[in-house]
Design a protein around this motif. Structure first.
Motif, PDB file in Angstrom:
ATOM      1  N   PRO A 186      -1.084  15.286  16.162  1.00  0.00           N
ATOM      2  CA  PRO A 186      -1.064  14.957  17.589  1.00  0.00           C
ATOM      3  C   PRO A 186      -0.735  13.488  17.812  1.00  0.00           C
ATOM      4  N   ALA A 187      -0.084  13.205  18.929  1.00  0.00           N
ATOM      5  CA  ALA A 187       0.274  11.828  19.283  1.00  0.00           C
ATOM      6  C   ALA A 187       0.262  11.681  20.792  1.00  0.00           C
ATOM      7  N   VAL A 188       0.195  10.435  21.246  1.00  0.00           N
ATOM      8  CA  VAL A 188       0.230  10.101  22.664  1.00  0.00           C
ATOM      9  C   VAL A 188       1.450   9.239  22.923  1.00  0.00           C
ATOM     10  N   VAL A 189       2.215   9.572  23.953  1.00  0.00           N
ATOM     11  CA  VAL A 189       3.322   8.726  24.393  1.00  0.00           C
ATOM     12  C   VAL A 189       2.811   7.862  25.540  1.00  0.00           C
ATOM     13  N   GLN A 190       2.963   6.548  25.398  1.00  0.00           N
ATOM     14  CA  GLN A 190       2.520   5.616  26.424  1.00  0.00           C
ATOM     15  C   GLN A 190       3.725   4.860  26.986  1.00  0.00           C
ATOM     16  N   VAL A 191       3.605   4.452  28.232  1.00  0.00           N
ATOM     17  CA  VAL A 191       4.682   3.700  28.883  1.00  0.00           C
ATOM     18  C   VAL A 191       4.093   2.473  29.569  1.00  0.00           C
ATOM     19  N   GLY A 192       4.964   1.497  29.817  1.00  0.00           N
ATOM     20  CA  GLY A 192       4.539   0.289  30.506  1.00  0.00           C
ATOM     21  C   GLY A 192       5.743  -0.508  30.973  1.00  0.00           C
ATOM     22  N   ALA A 193       5.498  -1.442  31.858  1.00  0.00           N
ATOM     23  CA  ALA A 193       6.569  -2.328  32.318  1.00  0.00           C
ATOM     24  C   ALA A 193       6.905  -3.330  31.225  1.00  0.00           C
ATOM     25  N   LEU A 194       8.179  -3.657  31.090  1.00  0.00           N
ATOM     26  CA  LEU A 194       8.615  -4.533  30.006  1.00  0.00           C
ATOM     27  C   LEU A 194       8.416  -6.019  30.331  1.00  0.00           C
ATOM     28  N   ALA A 195       8.667  -6.411  31.577  1.00  0.00           N
ATOM     29  CA  ALA A 195       8.651  -7.835  31.928  1.00  0.00           C
ATOM     30  C   ALA A 195       7.314  -8.514  31.639  1.00  0.00           C
ATOM     31  N   PRO A 196       6.162  -7.929  32.005  1.00  0.00           N
ATOM     32  CA  PRO A 196       4.896  -8.622  31.708  1.00  0.00           C
ATOM     33  C   PRO A 196       4.677  -8.834  30.221  1.00  0.00           C
ATOM     34  N   LEU A 197       5.164  -7.892  29.400  1.00  0.00           N
ATOM     35  CA  LEU A 197       5.020  -8.046  27.959  1.00  0.00           C
ATOM     36  C   LEU A 197       5.905  -9.181  27.448  1.00  0.00           C
ATOM     37  N   ALA A 198       7.125  -9.269  28.014  1.00  0.00           N
ATOM     38  CA  ALA A 198       8.057 -10.325  27.584  1.00  0.00           C
ATOM     39  C   ALA A 198       7.636 -11.701  28.088  1.00  0.00           C
TER      40      ALA A 198
END
Length: 333
Positions: A186-198
């Motif tokens: 089993p696995a989880v796919v996660q998403v997020g905005a790129l700009a705050p990380l960069a």
């Protein structure tokens, strides 16, 4: 309707609701202080012979006796998306992720992509959904052809099935389970905005480039098991970036990989050597990769993580990632 000590409860489901997301309350029959009722939320995948089968968001299946049901109803197809989270369908993300972690050999089979890479990682050696046909068309891949394709390559036939979102594969998963296909990994796919990380200070310990060097490969434990095939898979994808934090004679302090595909940046193979952990290297690696992806035009990020990897999940939560859907593999009996 049924009366309980808590008032009037209604069962507003019928077998015609198979395939819909539902909430079902059942009477546990347990004496106090144990809970009298329990609630199950998920997709109703079958209702026959007095038993309801509900697949939860994480892919686990629950069998409920019809006689124990005291209340039930359909609920919205997917939980509300947190503000700022990139919008995407499961089908879109699954196809993007498959392109970002390709097999050394692929073939299209209807709406599915067959991938093989000499057994290195389940992701590169499983069938994954590439598209979704119009409603009413067959949803299950041609299993006989799929099994023959993998058997000819000496690999166990495996299908990646998704759960926990509006256009996921709960019904397909139930059909495969009924045929004896076993659930794995089993696995989880996660998403997020790129700009705050960069938007984090650059860390001089980390460099980013296009080259998949021998030093980088030494930093990924799984790659050391099959370096030739690993190199082919890791270098595949629309636009690949590699991050490296040098360590010493024993190998890199940290490595990471990112694949840019349109608006998406997919993070994978982020690994920090044991003697270099808790020094912010994982965050520095991902931020450096995010800056490269953002400069290339990406705006959203995704990654895959094991449900039980609590340290990684805590890190990704701090970096703004949230769960999008789950998946696991069904392997032929």
């Amino acid at each position: 309707m049924k009366h309980t000590a808590r008032g009037l409860l209604a069962v507003r489901l019928t077998p015609a609701d198979v395939g819909k997301r539902v909430s079902v309350r059942t009477d546990t029959g347990m004496a106090p202080p144990a809970p009298r009722f329990t609630d199950t939320v998920g997709v109703l995948t079958s209702w026959s012979n007095g038993v309801l089968s509900v697949t939860r968001r994480d892919g686990t299946r629950v069998q409920l006796a019809e006689s124990s049901v005291v209340a039930a109803k359909t609920v919205p197809a997917a939980p509300a998306r947190p503000r700022g989270t990139p919008a995407a369908s499961v089908t879109e993300l699954t196809a993007v992720a498959a392109r970002g972690w390709p097999g050394t050999e692929t073939e299209r089979l209807g709406d599915w992509t067959l991938r093989a890479a000499e057994g290195w990682t389940f992701r590169a050696n499983s069938a994954t959904r590439a598209a979704r046909s119009a409603p009413g068309t067959p949803d299950t891949p041609e299993l006989e052809r799929l099994v023959d394709w993998y058997t000819a390559r000496g690999l166990p036939p495996a299908i990646q099935v998704t759960t926990g979102a509006e256009d996921a594969d709960e019904l397909l998963d139930a059909r495969l389970a009924a045929l004896g296909w076993r659930a794995r990994r089993p696995a989880v796919v996660q998403v997020g905005a790129l700009a705050p990380l960069a938007d984090r200070p650059e860390d001089p310990r980390v460099t980013v480039g296009r080259e998949l060097s021998e030093e980088w490969l030494r930093g990924l434990a799984a790659a050391r098991r099959a370096p030739r095939v690993a190199r082919q898979v890791l270098a595949g994808g629309p636009s690949v970036w590699f991050a490296l934090a040098p360590g010493g004679p024993d190998g890199p302090a940290a490595v990471g990989r990112c694949v840019v595909d349109g608006r998406w940046a997919g993070f994978a193979a982020v690994e920090v050597a044991e003697g270099h952990r808790r020094r912010g290297l994982a965050t520095a690696v991902m931020a450096a990769l995010a800056r490269a992806a953002l400069a290339e035009g990406a705006s959203a990020a995704y990654l895959q993580v094991e449900p039980g990897n609590h340290a990684a999940r805590a890190l990704y939560a701090r970096l703004g990632f949230t769960d999008h859907h789950h998946y696991h593999y069904r392997v032929a009996p």
